[in-house]
Design a protein around this motif. Structure first.
Motif, short mmCIF file in Angstrom:
data_model
loop_
_atom_site.label_atom_id
_atom_site.label_comp_id
_atom_site.label_asym_id
_atom_site.label_seq_id
_atom_site.Cartn_x
_atom_site.Cartn_y
_atom_site.Cartn_z
N ARG A 113 -4.51 33.83 6.15
CA ARG A 113 -5.74 33.04 6.02
C ARG A 113 -5.89 32.18 7.28
O ARG A 113 -4.98 31.43 7.64
N SER A 114 -7.03 32.28 7.93
CA SER A 114 -7.23 31.60 9.21
C SER A 114 -7.24 30.08 9.02
O SER A 114 -7.57 29.56 7.95
N VAL A 115 -6.88 29.38 10.10
CA VAL A 115 -6.91 27.91 10.12
C VAL A 115 -7.75 27.49 11.32
O VAL A 115 -7.88 28.23 12.29
N ILE A 116 -8.30 26.29 11.26
CA ILE A 116 -9.21 25.88 12.34
C ILE A 116 -8.45 25.61 13.63
O ILE A 116 -8.99 25.81 14.72
N LEU A 117 -7.22 25.15 13.56
CA LEU A 117 -6.42 24.84 14.74
C LEU A 117 -5.07 25.54 14.58
O LEU A 117 -4.16 25.00 13.95
N PRO A 118 -4.90 26.75 15.13
CA PRO A 118 -3.71 27.55 14.84
C PRO A 118 -2.48 27.23 15.69
O PRO A 118 -1.44 27.87 15.54
N ALA A 119 -2.58 26.26 16.59
CA ALA A 119 -1.42 25.89 17.41
C ALA A 119 -1.42 24.38 17.60
O ALA A 119 -2.46 23.72 17.49
N MET A 120 -0.23 23.84 17.89
CA MET A 120 -0.12 22.39 18.06
C MET A 120 -0.96 21.91 19.25
O MET A 120 -1.47 20.80 19.24
N GLY A 121 -1.08 22.77 20.25
CA GLY A 121 -1.83 22.38 21.44
C GLY A 121 -3.26 22.84 21.44
O GLY A 121 -3.92 22.81 22.49
N SER A 122 -3.78 23.29 20.29
CA SER A 122 -5.17 23.74 20.23
C SER A 122 -6.13 22.62 20.63
O SER A 122 -5.96 21.46 20.23
N THR A 123 -7.13 22.98 21.41
CA THR A 123 -8.16 22.02 21.81
C THR A 123 -9.33 22.11 20.82
O THR A 123 -9.99 23.14 20.73
N PRO A 124 -9.59 21.05 20.07
CA PRO A 124 -10.61 21.15 19.01
C PRO A 124 -12.03 21.22 19.57
O PRO A 124 -12.37 20.56 20.55
N SER A 125 -12.84 22.04 18.93
CA SER A 125 -14.27 22.10 19.24
C SER A 125 -14.96 20.95 18.51
O SER A 125 -14.35 20.25 17.69
N PRO A 126 -16.23 20.71 18.79
CA PRO A 126 -16.95 19.66 18.04
C PRO A 126 -16.89 19.88 16.52
O PRO A 126 -16.75 18.91 15.76
N ASP A 127 -17.00 21.14 16.08
CA ASP A 127 -16.89 21.39 14.64
C ASP A 127 -15.49 21.08 14.14
O ASP A 127 -15.32 20.55 13.02
N ASP A 128 -14.47 21.42 14.93
CA ASP A 128 -13.09 21.09 14.53
C ASP A 128 -12.91 19.58 14.41
O ASP A 128 -12.23 19.09 13.49
N LEU A 129 -13.49 18.84 15.34
CA LEU A 129 -13.38 17.38 15.28
C LEU A 129 -14.07 16.83 14.03
O LEU A 129 -13.59 15.88 13.40
N ASN A 130 -15.18 17.42 13.66
CA ASN A 130 -15.86 17.01 12.43
C ASN A 130 -14.97 17.19 11.22
O ASN A 130 -15.01 16.40 10.27
N LEU A 131 -14.15 18.28 11.25
CA LEU A 131 -13.33 18.61 10.08
C LEU A 131 -11.91 18.04 10.16
O LEU A 131 -11.09 18.31 9.29
N THR A 132 -11.64 17.27 11.18
CA THR A 132 -10.35 16.56 11.26
C THR A 132 -10.62 15.06 11.30
O THR A 132 -10.58 14.38 10.28
N THR A 133 -10.98 14.56 12.49
CA THR A 133 -11.26 13.13 12.62
C THR A 133 -12.42 12.70 11.72
O THR A 133 -12.40 11.61 11.14
N GLY A 134 -13.42 13.56 11.56
CA GLY A 134 -14.60 13.18 10.77
C GLY A 134 -14.53 13.54 9.31
O GLY A 134 -15.50 13.30 8.57
N LEU A 135 -13.41 14.09 8.84
CA LEU A 135 -13.36 14.56 7.46
C LEU A 135 -13.49 13.43 6.45
O LEU A 135 -13.96 13.64 5.32
N ASN A 136 -13.10 12.22 6.86
CA ASN A 136 -13.25 11.07 5.96
C ASN A 136 -14.71 10.83 5.58
O ASN A 136 -15.01 10.21 4.56
N SER A 137 -15.62 11.32 6.43
CA SER A 137 -17.05 11.09 6.19
C SER A 137 -17.71 12.25 5.48
O SER A 137 -18.95 12.37 5.49
#
Length: 670
Positions: free
Chosen positions: A580-604
């Motif tokens: 099953r795919s994950v949005i950030l598959p490596a520790m050094g993955s660089t998040p896209s704007p959508d990835d940031l929405n679903l990590t840093t912005g997930l509280n919102s």
């Protein structure tokens, strides 16, 4: 303890076949015989595996064992043509032009190599079992998230080419990453049906109990003038150092670097065979040179540092030969030959410096700082130790004794210089301040002293084995004189006695060096490495509860769904475990704007429509809550909600829970 490793047996057998058979076929055609054939089979197999995966990618054929079979058949056919051409031109020595007859003592050599392999495999397997625990465990370190997910990507997509392997991370463009190790493990998983952690450990067992000892035997034979002696003495010491190979299972985890260093002794032995042949007997260089050319692509696609290491150590060989030619010129006036050597050395050094500067990692990647003083670093290099890992005094005694003997006998100066050079590299990375000089010397290894300590061990092993050979020779002479005093001097007495003495010495020293009192360095390294493999050790990637939840994830998350989670909490390993795919598959993955929405912005999620929009865009409707543990917080450019924050969100529903590990589903997005 060893009974618990029976589930790894199919994967280990599959790995042995994959690592040996392809290269054995091609190596035999190319003229490899005896111990050389046994030792270079795996390096040649790695070349075939890595190049076959690249070729398959270029013609869009999914990576599987049949691609390897077809590529091996093609390589074998080309090898037949090459050897036919070399014979026709008269470029092979007579022994290679036809079938060589049985040599006297061949059975003794085969039995000695088999016994040495058995001893070293027993020592290594015991330590692997102690360190890893059970074969389902995996090394819970930073780099292993990338490695395990890369294997899953190859299995799912059939894309094993090193030219595009970074493309498994959607935050990266497809690009180069040395994939020889990943390609090999993916074949083992396909052939054995093992899951990824089991396939990794099966491959590790085959590499360290079969490939590694044979490669060390071959390199030691350049010092010890006997195949039997090289095998038996090396078997006692090739699993006696903590820094290699065991430490690289804990540090990193550096599986590609581990593979490249396992292949290095065989490549060095071939280089020695090329350089040591008499000047006028150039035909004797042809087969080792062909084999060396065959080994180099696999070493480079295991890890590029292997090529740079070979070039560096090769420059030492070239310099020693040039010095000998200079002395010959002074005494015999062979100007033409001396000029030829001088031009060859100059050309080699130009190529070496260009590749050394171009192929090394960037300054940004080589971020490890010096950690001690130059004097202490030299002491650590000579005693194979570091803070938390005690000195290996017995191994130091064996290595230093070999250096003294070789210097006094004016013999094999390259081994002395190689070891001195690796000590210098270790001191530069560990004890020298940042400077262009330090960058030039050790940027190739990211200034990481763990990698250089491992390289130091590779070159220490033949030296330690040489000292055991010298001890065996001394005891043999004493016993021969004692027997002569009583009239028992016939070969029927001396030969069996020498054989028994060699076996007793190898077994006795091998057992002694496994003892924690005599060699606390090895035991401490194993105990330290256990931390990386224990699921419930603090700050490891996955706890037992988290792993149990992952193993049933594919029954709860539909295929094609994408999971949200913090990579450093172990959530990224959902891809390796279940596909099953994950949005950030490596520790050094660089998040896209959508990835940031679903990590840093997930509280919102409850209040910000853009978070729902990102979730729907990526089809990321499931959240893995494994806490917010971060193995390397300085590398993350995003944050993740705490477990308490996630539990308060109104648009998520708890789907499954195992202890503190939770799986949520986003249900409130319209």
């Amino acid at each position: 303890m060893l009974n618990s490793w029976l589930p790894a047996l199919p994967a280990t057998i599959a790995a042995a076949f994959v690592l040996v058979l392809p290269g054995a076929v091609v190596g035999r055609i190319l003229g490899a015989r005896g111990l050389t054939w046994a030792a270079v089979s795996a390096p040649l197999s790695i070349t075939l595996i890595a190049l076959a995966a690249i070729a398959g990618g270029l013609v869009r054929v999914p990576w599987n064992v049949w691609v390897l079979v077809g590529f091996t058949a093609l390589a074998a056919a080309l090898s037949v043509l090459l050897m036919w051409f070399l014979r026709k031109r008269g470029w092979l020595p007579e022994a290679e032009a036809g079938r060589a007859g049985l040599r006297s003592g061949r059975i003794v050599h085969i039995l000695s190599v088999a016994l040495g392999l058995l001893l070293s495999a027993a020592f290594m397997m015991r330590r692997l079992a102690q360190m890893i625990g059970v074969p389902e465990h995996f090394s819970q370190r930073y780099d292993n998230v990338f490695h395990l997910n890369a294997i899953r990507y190859i299995l799912d997509t059939g894309k094993g080419s090193s030219l595009t392997l970074t493309g498994f991370d959607p935050t990266n463009n497809p690009g180069f990453y040395p994939g020889a190790w990943h390609d090999t493990v993916s074949l083992v998983a396909q052939l054995s049906g093992a899951d990824i952690p089991l396939a990794v450990n099966g491959t590790t067992v085959a590499l360290l109990t079969l490939v590694w000892p044979l490669a060390c035997f071959l390199l030691t034979r350049a010092l010890v003038p006997s195949t039997a002696g090289a095998a038996l003495t090396t078997s006692a010491v090739c699993c006696a150092f903590a820094f290699f190979p065991l430490h690289l299972l804990d540090w990193g985890t550096l599986y590609p670097n581990l593979l490249s260093l396992v292949l290095l002794p065989a490549a060095l032995a071939l280089a020695l065979a090329v350089f040591q042949s008499p000047f006028r007997a150039w035909r004797r260089r042809v087969v080792p040179a062909v084999l060396l050319v065959g080994v180099l692509p696999g070493a480079g696609l295991a890890h590029p540092s292997a090529i740079l290491t070979l070039l560096l150590l090769g420059s030492v060989l070239f310099a020693v030969l040039w010095w000998r030619e200079l002395r010959r010129f002074v005494h015999m006036r062979g100007l033409r030959r001396f000029l030829w050597f001088t031009a060859a050395l100059a050309a080699y050094l130009v190529v070496f410096v260009v590749l050394w500067l171009k192929l090394r990692p960037s300054k940004f990647g080589a971020h490890w700082p010096p950690v001690t003083s130059p004097g202490r670093a030299l002491g650590e290099a000579l005693t194979f130790s570091m803070p938390g890992l005690p000195e290996a005094w017995f191994m130091t005694l064996l290595v230093v004794s070999a250096l003294v003997i070789l210097l006094r006998q004016h013999r094999a100066p390259w081994f002395v210089m190689w070891f001195a050079l690796t000590c210098l590299l270790y001191v530069s990375a560990t004890g020298m301040p940042d400077s262009p000089y330090r960058d030039f010397l050790t940027q190739t290894w990211y200034h990481d002293f763990h990698r250089l300590a491992a390289l130091n061990v590779v070159l220490a092993i033949p030296l330690a084995a040489f000292t055991l050979w010298a001890i065996w020779g001394f005891i043999s002479k004493v016993l021969t004189r004692a027997l002569a005093a009583i009239g028992a001097t016939g070969p029927s007495v001396l030969k069996p006695l020498a054989a028994v003495l060699a076996v007793v010495l190898a077994g006795g020293f091998g057992l002694a060096l496994q003892n924690s009192t005599i060699n606390p360095n090895l035991n401490s390294g194993v105990l330290r490495g256990q931390w990386a493999f224990r699921p419930d050790f603090p700050k490891n990637l996955l706890s037992s509860d988290e792993e149990k939840l992952l193993r049933r994830l594919d029954r709860e998350v539909p295929a094609g769904s994408v999971l949200i989670g913090l990579p450093s909490s172990g959530a990224a390993l959902a891809y390796a475990y279940t596909g099953r795919s994950v949005i950030l598959p490596a520790m050094g993955s660089t998040p896209s704007p959508d990835d940031l929405n679903l990590t840093t912005g997930l509280n919102s999620l409850d209040t910000d429509p853009s978070v729902c929009a990102s979730a729907k865009k990526l089809n990321a409707m499931y959240i893995l809550d494994f806490g917010t543990t971060d193995l390397a917080p300085s590398t993350a450019t995003y944050t993740f909600p705490s477990s308490a924050d996630l539990s308060r969100l109104k648009k998520v529903k708890l789907v499954d829970q195992q202890g503190q590990a939770r799986l949520y589903k986003i249900e409130g997005c319209r």
